[in-house]
Scaffold this active site. Structure first.
Site, PDB file in Angstrom:
ATOM      1  N   LEU A 105       0.866  -1.169   0.000  1.00 20.95           N
ATOM      2  CA  LEU A 105       0.000   0.000   0.000  1.00 20.95           C
ATOM      3  C   LEU A 105       0.906   1.223   0.000  1.00 20.95           C
ATOM      4  CD1 LEU A 105      -2.830  -0.762   2.611  1.00 20.95           C
ATOM      5  CD2 LEU A 105      -2.931  -0.938   0.126  1.00 20.95           C
ATOM      6  N   ASP A 106       0.485   2.293  -0.691  1.00 23.32           N
ATOM      7  CA  ASP A 106       1.261   3.522  -0.664  1.00 23.32           C
ATOM      8  C   ASP A 106       1.428   3.991   0.776  1.00 23.32           C
ATOM      9  OD1 ASP A 106       1.140   3.389  -3.398  1.00 23.32           O
ATOM     10  OD2 ASP A 106      -0.509   4.814  -3.579  1.00 23.32           O
ATOM     11  N   LYS A 107       2.451   4.787   1.000  1.00 23.71           N
ATOM     12  CA  LYS A 107       2.754   5.273   2.346  1.00 23.71           C
ATOM     13  C   LYS A 107       1.564   5.980   2.982  1.00 23.71           C
ATOM     14  CE  LYS A 107       6.194   8.095   4.796  1.00 23.71           C
ATOM     15  NZ  LYS A 107       7.402   8.944   4.629  1.00 23.71           N
ATOM     16  N   THR A 109      -1.635   5.507   2.136  1.00 25.85           N
ATOM     17  CA  THR A 109      -2.848   4.687   2.062  1.00 25.85           C
ATOM     18  C   THR A 109      -2.968   3.834   3.319  1.00 25.85           C
ATOM     19  OG1 THR A 109      -2.760   4.607  -0.349  1.00 25.85           O
ATOM     20  CG2 THR A 109      -4.051   2.906   0.744  1.00 25.85           C
ATOM     21  N   HIS A 187       0.533   2.854  -7.770  1.00 22.58           N
ATOM     22  CA  HIS A 187      -0.375   4.000  -7.643  1.00 22.58           C
ATOM     23  C   HIS A 187      -1.585   3.865  -8.568  1.00 22.58           C
ATOM     24  CE1 HIS A 187       2.884   6.977  -5.939  1.00 22.58           C
ATOM     25  NE2 HIS A 187       2.517   6.043  -5.074  1.00 22.58           N
TER      26      HIS A 187
END
Length: 239
Positions: A105-107, A109, A187
């Site tokens: 997961l993105d930082k 998110t 992303h």
């Protein structure tokens, strides 16, 4: 079921070092099926033998499967020089060698992350060929439109990676949507919305396969999956 060395098994169950485990065994602090053992090389079978260390029985697992509610600001990685990682957040009693997040997961998110030491399981739930759905809640800075819904359903060009697989976009409010993916490009959701001039303000993963994030965990909370949850995680059709 295959026999394995006692010291190797115990060292693989936690952050104990192999030398530490050997010292305990030689000192009579480890029992197998109720009897003290002093040979670190004694063979045991994880699935059937009962092992205790300093009087506390240890649940032996070949692999570990954890669900975490990832908070914002934490990196989905095993290690990072500059930021805390999801593995850093695993409580001491659940830590063991080889843990990693099954998917990123993105930082910024939040939401469900599966942490394991089972590479085969990670491949099964992450491979687009497996069609395991991942569901997210996305809050964007504009209204959800029919054009977005139709575009997500057809697949959207996202640069060099080509066109995404068809995804489901369901409007839950004017600027809040549920997005279901069956792949995980970098992303991806942010880039899909960006193709319509929309910016994702908040993104949260709420389920994988048929497994729904445990709402009682709270940010950074972590626990083991039950056997039934492990099956649900791998479902390709959660309905």
């Amino acid at each position: 079921m295959r026999p394995e060395r006692l010291d190797k098994v115990l060292a693989g169950q936690s952050t104990w070092s192999r030398r530490e485990v050997r010292d305990w065994i030689k000192g009579g602090l480890v029992t197998v099926n109720g009897a003290p053992v002093r040979d670190p090389g004694q063979k045991i079978i994880q699935e059937t033998d009962r092992v205790a260390v300093k009087g506390r029985e240890i649940t032996l697992r070949r692999n570990l499967y954890l669900m975490m509610d990832k908070p914002a600001g934490v990196v989905s990685a095993s290690r990072d020089d500059g930021c805390p990682t999801v593995v850093d957040l695993v409580p001491p009693e659940l830590k063991r060698p080889g843990l990693f997040p099954a998917g990123r997961l993105d930082k910024d998110t939040t939401g469900m992350v599966i942490i394991t030491d089972d590479g085969a399981l990670a491949h099964r739930i992450l491979s687009p060929k497996s069609h395991v759905p991942k569901v997210y809640l996305a809050h964007i800075d504009s209204f959800i439109t029919n054009a977005m819904i139709q575009g997500f359903a057809q697949g959207i060009p996202v640069g060099e990676e080509g066109v995404t697989l068809p995804a489901e976009l369901v409007a839950l409010d004017l600027d809040l949507a549920r997005v279901t993916l069956r792949e995980g490009m970098y992303h991806q959701i942010k880039r899909m919305f960006a193709s319509y001039g929309a910016k994702v303000l908040e993104l949260r993963r709420v389920s994988m396969g048929g497994l729904v994030l445990d709402g009682t965990l709270g940010p950074g909370g972590c626990r083991e999956l039950t056997p039934r949850e492990l099956i649900l995680l791998q479902q390709t059709d959660p309905a």
